[in-house]
Design a protein around this motif. Structure first.
Motif, PDB file in Angstrom:
ATOM      1  N   SER A 650      17.654 -20.820  55.777  1.00 42.63           N
ATOM      2  CA  SER A 650      17.329 -22.241  55.855  1.00 42.63           C
ATOM      3  C   SER A 650      15.890 -22.485  56.286  1.00 42.63           C
ATOM      4  O   SER A 650      15.478 -23.623  56.484  1.00 42.63           O
ATOM      5  CB  SER A 650      18.284 -22.938  56.836  1.00 42.63           C
ATOM      6  N   GLY A 651      15.102 -21.430  56.451  1.00 41.90           N
ATOM      7  CA  GLY A 651      13.688 -21.585  56.751  1.00 41.90           C
ATOM      8  C   GLY A 651      13.383 -21.756  58.211  1.00 41.90           C
ATOM      9  O   GLY A 651      12.279 -22.191  58.565  1.00 41.90           O
ATOM     10  N   ASP A 652      14.331 -21.448  59.116  1.00 45.87           N
ATOM     11  CA  ASP A 652      14.073 -21.608  60.534  1.00 45.87           C
ATOM     12  C   ASP A 652      13.146 -20.500  61.027  1.00 45.87           C
ATOM     13  O   ASP A 652      12.945 -19.464  60.382  1.00 45.87           O
ATOM     14  CB  ASP A 652      15.390 -21.577  61.314  1.00 45.87           C
ATOM     15  N   ALA A 653      12.597 -20.714  62.223  1.00 44.84           N
ATOM     16  CA  ALA A 653      11.654 -19.765  62.801  1.00 44.84           C
ATOM     17  C   ALA A 653      12.351 -18.452  63.114  1.00 44.84           C
ATOM     18  O   ALA A 653      13.524 -18.415  63.483  1.00 44.84           O
ATOM     19  CB  ALA A 653      11.050 -20.363  64.060  1.00 44.84           C
ATOM     20  N   THR A 654      11.601 -17.376  62.985  1.00 48.92           N
ATOM     21  CA  THR A 654      12.145 -16.078  63.338  1.00 48.92           C
ATOM     22  C   THR A 654      12.099 -15.892  64.840  1.00 48.92           C
ATOM     23  O   THR A 654      11.353 -16.581  65.562  1.00 48.92           O
ATOM     24  CB  THR A 654      11.342 -14.965  62.650  1.00 48.92           C
TER      25      THR A 654
END
Length: 673
Positions: A650-654
């Motif tokens: 979903s493109g969240d921060a790593t």
């Protein structure tokens, strides 16, 4: 239905079911009233739990206890000992459920049930018993784990998974202790069953007192041969020798005469020996069964052996546990005196007033075939021919015999099983002045195609005769072979009646039934060989394989201590590694929570990042200086939660990016300082 019950009711019913299984396994070893009373109490306790009724008061419980004690004493004539103790433990386990009001009472029931499980090994250590105990053990562990989860309504499946994991984690420790912990002598014996009316061996033989013989399919011993086994017709496993006859019962010859009056053994063997290994089931007798004849005694762990002058091998103590021993026998042998000695008079003695027609038959045979030692072989052949051609039959249902058993066999019934045939033959031999006696043991067996072991069952118990001949000594004569050759060979063996399930499978597919039985017996034999028969000697053999030249108990203790220390160090290293490699997401959240704690914002280990973000915003929302820093911190906490729980991709921060941002965050001030 379980989902709609209150948790206390559900947990109580589960525990009662496990206790019922523990008690059910003892049904065959406890009196009928014990089974009935235990079932009644458990059903009563189940009804009380389902209806939410109060438990009975102490007068009822005391009354049931007194009843149990009285019934136990009337049944066993004592309140101590193995059988009485097991009876009391089973009933008391059920009675304890009637006062199970709190978790403390439940824990008492748990550990009383664990103790009751151990009592099953008083009676059996078979693979089937072990499987039943394993099921009960997992059930009790599940109930115990569930009792330590008092909050909420955790499903029993969760407690079962935890219990199973605990059992798996304990398995390596159990294996190490099994292999290396010193093997102590058994603390109890393995009882046999009443052999009256069943095939099998005893120290005496009452002829004609059993109207019908029930074949016992229990295994007596298993044999693995080195190389080619002898023909089945030569598999005579020697047991008690019966020479003393009072007209009704055959017994071993009375002891008390001097050694000068005893018959010399004078064993002479020739030819190649047969080497084999025997795994013998417990029989509560000091007898070792070996093939005829075995000049060297088998080695039995922790039990001295000796051979009688009748070629029977004895142990110093009764065989109360499974034993395994190796033996070397010679099928070709001679033994006993070569010429007349005084002690042979005991082998022709007959009580007066019995079997007059058999005595008359002996006189007629003597007149026909002559007298003297040189006529004895002809007389034996004549009697064997009479058995073959006189209409005699081998049956398990001959009916009751009267006082003159030999007369009834030779002239009236003309049928019987091996004890009738052997006894009548020996009586006739003695009437002919030919020394003779009865030898009991096992004859034959069948090979298991799965593991290659020969299986000798109680139904293979057999009685044959020995006659003494001038210049030859004792010679085996099996009169049953003349009546029913199939009993001695590999065909036409009489079979025990099968149960309903086995009979149904056998009728549908006889080969399948035989294969299933062979497979099960092979598995059970492996259990016997590798688990029950793991003796002190095999422990020392294990040390030899580990490199010890002459292992002792000191070496065994050193190895056990070394393994325990190694496992302890390994556990400590794993704990250290686990701490260092703990979930980095949780470590990052804890660092943020600790930093906020220093700023005066309290939270618990269960506070989620979203809740922390909300508290941060509320704490500094009116602070014009730190509002921006608080907003960025709240946003970081929301990203931390999304990184953990958001949908993948979903493109969240790593996590690594969040860790870097955590180092660069500008934290708000502590306004309480």
């Amino acid at each position: 239905m379980g989902a709609s019950l209150p948790r206390d009711t559900r947990d109580t019913l589960f525990l009662l079911a496990v206790i019922g299984w523990v008690a059910f396994m003892q049904v065959g070893h406890t009196p009928w009233w014990c089974t009935a009373l235990t079932a009644l109490v458990l059903v009563w306790r189940t009804t009380l739990a389902l209806r939410g009724l109060p438990l009975p008061g102490w007068p009822v419980r005391v009354g049931l206890l007194v009843l149990t004690l009285a019934a136990t004493f009337m049944t066993h004539s004592t309140l101590i000992g193995r059988d009485a103790g097991v009876t009391l433990v089973v009933v008391l386990l059920a009675l304890k459920t009637l006062e199970m009001r709190a978790r403390r009472d439940a824990f008492v029931v748990f550990f009383l049930a664990f103790f009751t499980l151990l009592t099953h090994f008083f009676y059996s250590q078979s693979l089937l018993t072990a499987a039943g105990i394993l099921v009960a053990l997992l059930g009790l562990l599940t109930a115990l784990v569930n009792a330590h989860m008092p909050v909420g309504r955790p499903p029993l499946s969760q407690a079962a998974r935890i219990a199973g994991g605990m059992a798996l984690m304990g398995a390596p420790i159990m294996l190490v202790l099994f292999l290396l912990f010193p093997r102590l002598s058994p603390l109890w014996g393995m009882p046999g069953q009443d052999e009256t009316g069943r095939s099998g061996l005893s120290g005496s033989m009452k002829v004609g007192q059993i109207a019908q013989l029930v074949l016992d399919d229990d295994i007596a011993l298993r044999v693995r041969f080195e190389g080619r086994p002898p023909p089945q017709g030569q598999l005579y496993f020697r047991g008690p020798v019966l020479s003393d006859f009072d007209g009704v019962e055959w017994r071993a010859l009375r002891s008390g005469f001097s050694q000068s009056m005893a018959l010399p053994t004078d064993l002479r063997v020739s030819g190649e020996p047969v080497r084999y290994q025997v795994t013998m089931e417990p029989n509560r007798r000091p007898w070792l069964f070996v093939l005829e004849a075995t000049p060297q005694g088998p080695e039995v762990p922790d039990n001295a052996v000796r051979m009688s002058n009748e070629l029977q091998w004895f142990t110093q103590r009764p065989i109360n546990t499974l034993v395994r021993y190796s033996a070397e026998s010679y099928p070709t042998f001679r033994y006993g005196p070569q010429s007349q000695v005084v002690a042979l008079q005991d082998q022709i003695a007959l009580p007066g007033g019995f079997n007059p027609r058999t005595l008359a038959l002996a006189q007629a045979l003597r007149r026909e075939h002559g007298t003297g030692p040189e006529a004895n072989p002809r007389l034996i052949d004549a009697v064997m021919n009479r058995l073959r051609t006189g209409g005699y039959s081998y049956t398990l249902d001959p009916g009751l015999y009267g006082q003159n058993t030999a007369d009834e066999f030779w002239f009236d019934k003309r049928e019987g099983f091996c004890e009738h045939i052997a006894s009548s033959f020996v009586i006739l031999m003695r009437a002919l002045d030919i020394p003779a006696r009865i030898v009991t043991g096992y004859q034959g067996g069948e090979i298991n195609g799965v593991d290659g072991y020969w299986t000798v069952r109680q139904r293979d118990a057999h009685a044959w005769a020995e006659v003494w001949l001038q210049g030859q000594g004792w010679v085996r004569v099996d009169p049953t072979s003349a009546v029913a050759p199939g009993r001695i060979g590999s065909f036409e063996r009489l079979r025990a009646p099968q149960g309903a399930l086995a009979g149904a499978i056998g009728n549908l597919n006889p080969n399948l039934a035989a294969q299933l039985r062979a497979a099960w017996e092979a598995v059970n034999n492996s259990w016997n060989q590798w688990v029950l028969n793991y003796t002190q000697g095999r422990q020392l053999d294990l040390l030899k394989n580990l490199g010890f030249s002459s292992p002792s108990w000191t070496d065994l203790a050193y190895v056990l201590i070394g393994v325990v220390m190694a496992v302890s160090l390994l556990g400590a290293a794993w704990t250290l590694w686990e701490r260092q490699q703990h979930d980095p997401w949780l470590r990052l959240l804890r660092r943020a929570r600790d930093r906020l704690h220093k700023l005066g914002l309290e939270s618990t280990d269960h506070t989620p990042p979203r809740e922390l973000a909300l508290r941060v915003q509320q704490r500094w929302k009116n602070d014009t200086v730190d509002a921006g820093a608080a907003a960025r911190l709240a946003q970081w906490l929301l990203q931390l939660e999304a990184q953990r729980y958001a949908r993948p991709g979903s493109g969240d921060a790593t996590l690594s990016r969040l860790q870097r941002e955590f180092q660069r965050l500008a934290w708000p001030r502590n306004t309480d300082a």
